[in-house]
Design an enzyme around this catalytic site. Structure first.
Site, PDB file in Angstrom:
ATOM      1  N   HIS A 247      -1.622   1.981  -9.990  1.00 31.35           N
ATOM      2  CA  HIS A 247      -1.626   1.005  -8.887  1.00 31.35           C
ATOM      3  C   HIS A 247      -1.011  -0.339  -9.253  1.00 31.35           C
ATOM      4  O   HIS A 247      -1.277  -1.328  -8.575  1.00 31.35           O
ATOM      5  CB  HIS A 247      -3.066   0.776  -8.370  1.00 31.35           C
TER       6      HIS A 247
ATOM      7  N   GLY B  55       2.612   5.831  -7.448  1.00 29.62           N
ATOM      8  CA  GLY B  55       1.730   6.823  -6.832  1.00 29.62           C
ATOM      9  C   GLY B  55       1.166   6.360  -5.506  1.00 29.62           C
ATOM     10  O   GLY B  55       0.878   7.180  -4.634  1.00 29.62           O
ATOM     11  N   HIS B  56       1.000   5.065  -5.350  1.00 30.60           N
ATOM     12  CA  HIS B  56       0.515   4.531  -4.066  1.00 30.60           C
ATOM     13  C   HIS B  56       1.570   3.587  -3.503  1.00 30.60           C
ATOM     14  O   HIS B  56       1.734   2.475  -3.992  1.00 30.60           O
ATOM     15  CB  HIS B  56      -0.808   3.790  -4.250  1.00 30.60           C
TER      16      HIS B  56
ATOM     17  N   HIS C 195      -2.412  11.816   1.320  1.00 34.80           N
ATOM     18  CA  HIS C 195      -3.255  10.628   1.519  1.00 34.80           C
ATOM     19  C   HIS C 195      -2.712   9.819   2.701  1.00 34.80           C
ATOM     20  O   HIS C 195      -1.570   9.373   2.688  1.00 34.80           O
ATOM     21  CB  HIS C 195      -3.183   9.822   0.219  1.00 34.80           C
TER      22      HIS C 195
ATOM     23  N   GLU D   5      -8.528  12.157   0.999  1.00 34.21           N
ATOM     24  CA  GLU D   5      -8.390  11.129   2.045  1.00 34.21           C
ATOM     25  C   GLU D   5      -7.131  11.408   2.863  1.00 34.21           C
ATOM     26  O   GLU D   5      -6.333  10.518   3.140  1.00 34.21           O
ATOM     27  CB  GLU D   5      -8.299   9.736   1.426  1.00 34.21           C
TER      28      GLU D   5
ATOM     29  N   GLU E  80      -9.951   6.628   7.757  1.00 33.87           N
ATOM     30  CA  GLU E  80     -10.160   5.379   7.016  1.00 33.87           C
ATOM     31  C   GLU E  80      -9.667   4.199   7.852  1.00 33.87           C
ATOM     32  O   GLU E  80      -8.607   4.274   8.478  1.00 33.87           O
ATOM     33  CB  GLU E  80      -9.397   5.465   5.685  1.00 33.87           C
TER      34      GLU E  80
ATOM     35  N   CYS F 186      -8.311   1.586   6.924  1.00 32.74           N
ATOM     36  CA  CYS F 186      -6.965   1.220   6.457  1.00 32.74           C
ATOM     37  C   CYS F 186      -5.877   2.094   7.080  1.00 32.74           C
ATOM     38  O   CYS F 186      -4.746   1.634   7.256  1.00 32.74           O
ATOM     39  CB  CYS F 186      -6.878   1.325   4.937  1.00 32.74           C
TER      40      CYS F 186
ATOM     41  N   CYS G   8     -10.680  -1.743  -0.144  1.00 31.86           N
ATOM     42  CA  CYS G   8      -9.378  -1.959   0.492  1.00 31.86           C
ATOM     43  C   CYS G   8      -9.529  -2.356   1.955  1.00 31.86           C
ATOM     44  O   CYS G   8      -8.745  -3.160   2.473  1.00 31.86           O
ATOM     45  CB  CYS G   8      -8.515  -0.706   0.375  1.00 31.86           C
TER      46      CYS G   8
END
Lengths: 641, 641
Positions: free
Chosen positions: B146, B195-196, B256, B308, B324, B326, B400
C-alpha cells in the site's frame, strides 16, 4: 443383547460406552453387497484410493514425511496440515480393508505406515511441517499450527488400521504422539486447546481402542479449556475457533463449520463415555440451532466463504453457499454419535440427507474429481475470483475433502445398523448382509431408486427380539409387512417401526416407502429460496441442469407449482438415475433490457413458453457439459409482474 | 464558453482536459446553502471532522507519523495503510475549506501538514509503516504494501489543500513523493504496479494541478503494466488486484470492489487527458457489466465478504451484501469522471443513487458513527463472526470509510454542475448558488423530499446559452416551465432537458419531478430479491425497520403489491424524513415448527393479519433501537402456499 467380543470395530465403537443408547456393530458385521452404495464403494477402491495416493505423491504430502524421516532431502511443500491428508487416506484404506480384505492394498499402504513411524521424533512428536519447515518452532502456534489436528487424524487412521488388520504399528505411533501431547498439554500442564478440533473424537476412540482412560481425560481437558480465551493470535474472531463460549454454554453452531462439527462430534463422544448431562444439553441446543436455521436442504452446512463459516439463522444463500464437502461429512460424524447417544430417528434422517446429497455431490461419478464447495445454484458462468468455480478438481491445494470422501465411502456400512438391549436397528437402507449378535439378516433393495426394502431373517436367537426400521421423515407414507401381513406395527415417518417377536429363520419383512416425488417449500425467512420450490424423491434432492433444457436458459425457467411430477428410470444417464419431470415454462427476461431494477408499473407480464423440466439428483450434477444448475426453482404462482 | 482561469478547483479539474465533454467548475462556484445536503455538510464540519481527528490520534495514525518524523518514540500501530486515513482526513478538511473558509480548521490542520513534511525522507519516500516498522524493506511488497496507495491519497489531499488555501506545503511533499516513485517505477524503470489502485487518479490530478506531463505518463505506465502478472505473491487471485487482464481488454468489474472502481476512475482520468478510445471502450464495457449485473438498488457495490469483491452477475445477496461504504464513494468518483467524459445522464443518475442511499447509509445521523458494510437486509440478530454486525462504529481498525465519507460530504458541491461550450449543466439538485463563467444561478429546492426545483438566473452573459437540467431516470414524469410557461422543451427521464435561449436576469425555471412513491421489482435472476418489491420515492430507496412494526416480527411482514403508497412528512423522525406507508400483512410462520423445509402438500395457507407498513429512507436505518431491517419486502401475490 450381549456385548460383542472386542474385534474389528467400526469408526466409532460404542459397544462398551456406558452412556450409548445404541451399540455399534463390529467392522465386518455389515457388508454392502450391491446397488447404489456398493457401486460407490467399488469405485472408491478401484479409482479413488489410487488417485489419492498419486495426488499425495505429486502434491508433496508423502515427500514431506520422507524429508522429516531423513530419507530424502528437500523442502516442505503445501499448507501446514499436509500430514493429515496422508492419515485420512491411510484411514480410508484401512476402512476399505475392514470392509473387504485385500492383500494388494494392504501392501501398498504398509510402507507408508513405516514411513510415518520413521518420521516420528524420539519423544513422540510428529508433524512434518514443523519438523522440516520450522524446526524448533513446534507448539508455538496452537491457534493455526494444526499439530493436534494432524495427530487426531493420525489416531483415527491408526485405530482403523489396527481394527482392520490387527497390525498395531500405526497405533503405536499414535499412542506415542498422544502421550507426547499429554506430556505437554495434559491435565495440569500447559493450558492450551487446538485451533482446529479433530483430536477430541480421536482421543476418545483411542481410549475405546486401548482402554487407557488418560486419553479420555486428555480429550476432556482440551474441551474444557475452550471458551476461556486461550486461543490467542487468531486471524478470526474467537467464534471461528469455537472459543467464544465454554462448550457447556454453547447454544449455537458457529464459526468454521467443519471445526464446529468436529468439536461437536468429540463432545458427543465424551458424553457417550461420561454421561455428563450438561454436555448433551449443549449439544441438543446446538443441533436445534443447526437444523432450525443453518442447514441446506442438501445437508450442506456452512453458508459463508468468509471464515468457511456458519451464517446467521436463515442465512442460506444458494449461489454463494459454501457447503464444504467436509462439513457434510462432519455432520454425518456428529449425527451418528447423537444417534448412538439417543436412538432417535431424526439423527439418522440427517445422516441420510447428507450422504445422498451434500456429501455425495463432493465426488464425480468417475471417482477422481472432487468439489470443495457445493453450491445449490450455479449460473454456469466463469468464476472470476476462483474459489467458487463450480467444478470438481482432481485435487485441491487444501485437500482435506478428497481423502475425507474416501474414508467416508469406505465406512458407509458402519452407519447402517446398531444394536441395543432390545435388538437390532436398521438406520439406512441398501442391499446388504448384517451379521451380529447371533442375528443374520439379508436386506435387499434398489434404494434410493426404489422404496421397497426386503429383509430376510437368515439366522436368529430363539428368544424374542426387536427389529427396528427407520421410517424416514421424508416419506409421505410407509407400510411394513411381516411375512406378507401388514398393519401389525405403526410406521410413522420420522420414527422407528418396532417389530418385536420371536423371529425364525426365513422370516421376511417388507418395508415399502412411498417414493413419489414431492415439491418442497423453504421457510419464508430464507431469502434465497423465496418463491421457489425444490424437488425431492425419497432421500434424494433434485436439481435442474442447463444441459437438459436447451434451448432455454436455465435461469429463465419456472416450475408450475401445481404440476404433477413424473419419475422415470433412465439407465443411460449419469450411470443410471431416476429423473423427475415437471411442467414448467420459459420466461422472457428481455423486458428488463439490461436493467436490474424497474418500477413495477412499467413492467408487463412476461411472455412465456411451456417447457417440460427434467430434474436429476443433485449429487450427479456437473458430470456432463459445464453449465448452470439450480436446486430451488422459481414457481409460477409466485409471479408478481 | 471560455475556460475559467486556473483557480481553486474541484476534486477533478477538467477545465483544460482535451477529451472532457464537460468542464468542472471552480471550487467555490457552487455553494450548497440549505436543505438536505447543507445539513450534512454542516454536521461534517461541526462533528465528523473533529471526531475523525480524535480517532486518528487515538488509533495511532498521527503518532505513526510523529515516530517516522523522529519527534516521538514508540512502535507503529495499525495496518500498513494508516497514513492514508490521515491524508483522506486532510483532504476532507481542505475540501471543507474550499467550500467555506474557516481559520480555525485551517490552523488545526496546518501542523499536521508540517508533520507529514517532517516524516518524509530526504529522497521523497514517505510511508510511516515501512519507515517505522520495517525499515529497509520499502518497495519489497508492492502487492500488499500500500505504499503507492498512500501516496495517492497524499497527492489528492495535497492538491485539494493547495486549491483551497493557496498553501503549497503539502503539494511539495506530494511532488517529492511522486518524483521518488517515478525515479523507482517510472517508464523504463522497475516494472511494477500497485496492488491497490488509487495513485493513478491522483497522479492525473497532480498533472492537472502542476502541468507536469511526467505525472500523467507515470499514471499511464502503472496502468499499462496491469494484467501482465507483475503482481506476484498475492494471497488472492489476480482478479482481486485487477491484474487478470490488461486494462484495455477488461470487460467486467471484478475483484476487490474499491480497487476496481479506483482503477476505473484513474483510467477514466487518463482518457480525459489522452482521448485513447481503447480505454473508454473498456470502461464502457465494465460500466455495463456493473449496472447490468452487479449493482444493488442502493448503489452499493461488491457482493462478497470474500475478497471484498464483486460477485458474479446477478449475485446480489441482501443480508450478506458487502457494499463497503468506500465502494459507493468510488462509484461516485468513477461515474463523475464518466459523466465528464460523455455528458450522459446515466452517469449522473448513478451518482445520485449512490449518494442518497448506499453512501449516506455509511454515516450515522449524529455524524460520528460509520458503517463499513451496508447490507440490504438485517435480521437484527447478534452476529457471531463479527464482521457483518449491522452497526455503525465510531471507528474501524481498517478505517478507510470514515475519512472517505468526510471528504465526500465536503465535496458534494462539485458534483452539482458543469460547463460545456453550450452552457451550464445541472446534474444534482439542492438549494445552492452557482456562479461560474459569468452565469449566476440560484437554485431552491427541498430536494429530495420535494421534486420542485426553482432556478433563478441572477446574472447572465447576453449571448444565448443552454441550461441543461438532468431529468432523473427514476422520475415517472417531469415538467419544466420557463417563466411559468411549460411545454417548450422535452423532459424525458434519463436525459437532460435542454433550455437554450438568451437568458435575462430574473428569468425563472421551474422543474417539477413527479415524486410519487413507486414499487420496484428486481431482475428475476437476482435470487435474493425474488418475490419481493422495494419502495423508492424520488432518489431515495426505502426500507422497513423492526422498530416501526412492533408487535410484528419484521421478517414475517409482506407487502401488498396492489397497495396504494402514501408519503407523509414526519419532522420529528430521524431528523425529519418523508415516510412512505403501504398496506401489508403479518404472516404466521408457526406452521414451520422449527423446520426449514417442508413438502408443499403438508402446508396450509399461512394465517395473517393486516398491517400498515411504514418505510423510512434506507440511509436513515440503524439510528434508533437496534433491530431488523429490509429493503426488499416479500410481496403478497408471490405466495405459493
Amino acid at each position: 443383547m450381549a456385548v460383542e467380543p472386542r474385534l474389528a470395530a467400526s469408526v466409532v465403537d460404542t459397544r462398551a460406552s456406558p452412556h450409548a443408547r445404541l451399540r455399534t456393530l463390529p467392522g465386518r458385521a455389515v457388508t454392502i453387497q450391491d446397488g447404489f452404495w456398493a457401486r460407490w464403494q467399488k469405485l472408491n477402491r478401484t479409482v479413488s484410493l489410487g488417485h489419492g495416493l498419486r495426488m499425495l505423491e505429486s502434491a508433496g504430502n508423502i515427500d514431506n514425511l520422507r524429508i522429516a524421516a531423513g530419507q530424502q532431502a528437500g523442502q516442505f511443500r503445501g499448507p501446514v496440515f499436509m500430514d493429515s491428508d496422508v492419515f485420512k487416506w491411510l484411514e480410508a484404506v484401512a476402512l476399505d480393508l475392514a470392509r473387504e480384505p485385500n492383500a494388494e492394498w494392504q501392501s501398498i499402504a504398509s510402507p507408508i505406515i513405516d514411513l510415518v513411524a520413521a518420521a516420528q521424533q524420539p519423544d513422540g512428536y510428529l508433524n512434518s511441517y514443523y519438523q522440516v519447515a520450522e524446526p524448533g518452532r513446534r507448539w508455538t502456534d496452537i491457534t493455526h499450527g494444526h499439530e493436534m489436528y494432524c495427530v487426531g487424524h493420525l489416531t483415527q487412521a491408526a485405530v482403523a488400521w489396527q481394527r482392520a488388520t490387527g497390525d498395531d504399528r500405526l497405533l503405536r505411533v499414535a499412542v506415542r504422539a498422544a502421550d507426547h501431547i499429554e506430556s505437554v498439554f495434559g491435565p495440569g500442564k500447559r493450558e492450551a486447546t487446538p485451533g482446529h478440533p479433530a483430536i477430541e473424537m480421536a482421543l476418545v476412540e483411542l481410549y475405546r481402542a486401548t482402554g487407557e482412560l488418560r486419553y479420555l481425560r486428555l480429550a476432556q481437558t482440551l474441551v474444557d479449556r475452550r471458551g476461556r480465551g486461550l486461543l490467542t493470535g487468531g486471524r478470526y474472531p474467537s467464534a471461528y475457533y469455537q472459543d467464544r463460549v465454554p462448550v457447556r454454554e454453547a447454544s449455537t453452531v458457529e464459526g468454521h463449520a467443519v471445526r464446529s462439527l468436529y468439536l461437536a462430534s468429540g463432545v458427543t463422544d465424551i458424553f457417550l463415555e461420561t454421561g455428563e448431562q450438561a454436555l448433551v444439553a449443549a449439544l441438543e441446543r446446538q443441533w436445534q440451532d443447526m437444523v432450525g436455521g443453518k442447514l441446506y436442504v442438501t445437508g450442506g452446512l456452512g453458508s459463508r466463504y468468509s471464515g468457511e463459516s456458519f451464517g446467521q439463522p436463515f442465512e442460506l444463500p444458494n449461489e454463494v453457499a459454501y457447503c464444504e464437502t467436509c462439513a457434510a461429512m462432519a455432520s454425518v460424524m456428529w449425527n451418528w454419535r447423537m444417534l448412538l447417544a439417543s436412538g432417535q430417528a431424526r439423527f439418522a434422517d440427517e445422516i441420510e440427507r447428507a450422504l445422498f446429497n451434500g456429501f455425495l455431490s463432493g465426488i464425480a461419478l468417475a471417482g477422481d474429481r472432487f468439489f470443495y464447495v457445493n453450491p445449490l445454484l450455479s449460473q454456469g458462468r466463469e468464476e472470476v475470483l476462483g474459489r467458487a468455480a463450480p467444478q470438481r478438481l482432481e485435487w485441491w491445494r487444501v485437500a482435506c475433502c478428497p481423502p475425507n470422501v474416501m474414508r467416508t465411502l469406505a465406512s458407509l456400512g458402519h452407519y447402517l445398523a446398531s444394536l441395543d438391549e432390545r435388538g437390532l436397528q436398521i438406520h439406512q437402507y441398501a442391499s446388504a448382509q448384517l451379521d451380529a449378535a447371533g442375528i443374520r439378516v439379508s436386506m435387499a433393495s434398489d434404494y434410493p431408486w426404489s422404496g421397497t426394502v426386503s429383509l430376510t431373517i437368515e439366522e436368529t436367537p430363539s428368544d424374542p427380539w426387536q427389529l427396528a426400521l427407520r421410517i424416514p421423515a421424508w416419506a409421505p407414507a410407509a407400510t411394513v409387512r411381516v411375512n406378507g401381513k401388514a398393519g401389525a406395527v405403526s410406521a410413522t415417518p420420522g420414527s422407528y417401526a418396532q417389530l418385536e417377536r420371536a423371529w425364525r429363520g426365513g422370516d421376511r419383512v417388507d418395508l415399502e416407502l412411498d417414493m413419489r416425488p414431492r415439491l418442497l417449500g423453504a421457510h419464508p425467512w430464507i431469502e434465497s429460496s423465496r418463491g421457489c420450490l425444490a424437488i425431492q424423491r425419497g432421500p434424494l434432492v433434485y436439481c435442474l441442469e442447463q444441459v437438459d433444457h436447451a434451448p432455454h436458459q436455465l435461469m429463465d425457467l419456472e416450475l408450475d407449482s401445481q404440476s404433477p411430477l413424473g419419475a422415470t428410470w433412465t439407465p443411460d444417464l449419469l450411470d443410471g438415475v431416476m429423473t423427475v419431470t415437471a411442467r414448467g415454462r420459459g420466461i422472457s427476461t428481455s423486458m428488463w433490457n439490461r436493467r436490474l431494477y424497474r418500477p413495477v408499473d412499467e413492467l408487463s407480464p412476461a411472455s412465456s413458453t411451456p417447457v417440460t423440466l427434467t430434474a436429476i439428483p443433485y449429487y450427479a450434477w456437473a458430470n456432463r457439459a459445464p453449465g448452470a444448475m439450480r436446486v430451488w426453482i422459481p414457481a409460477t404462482s409466485t409471479d408478481v409482474f
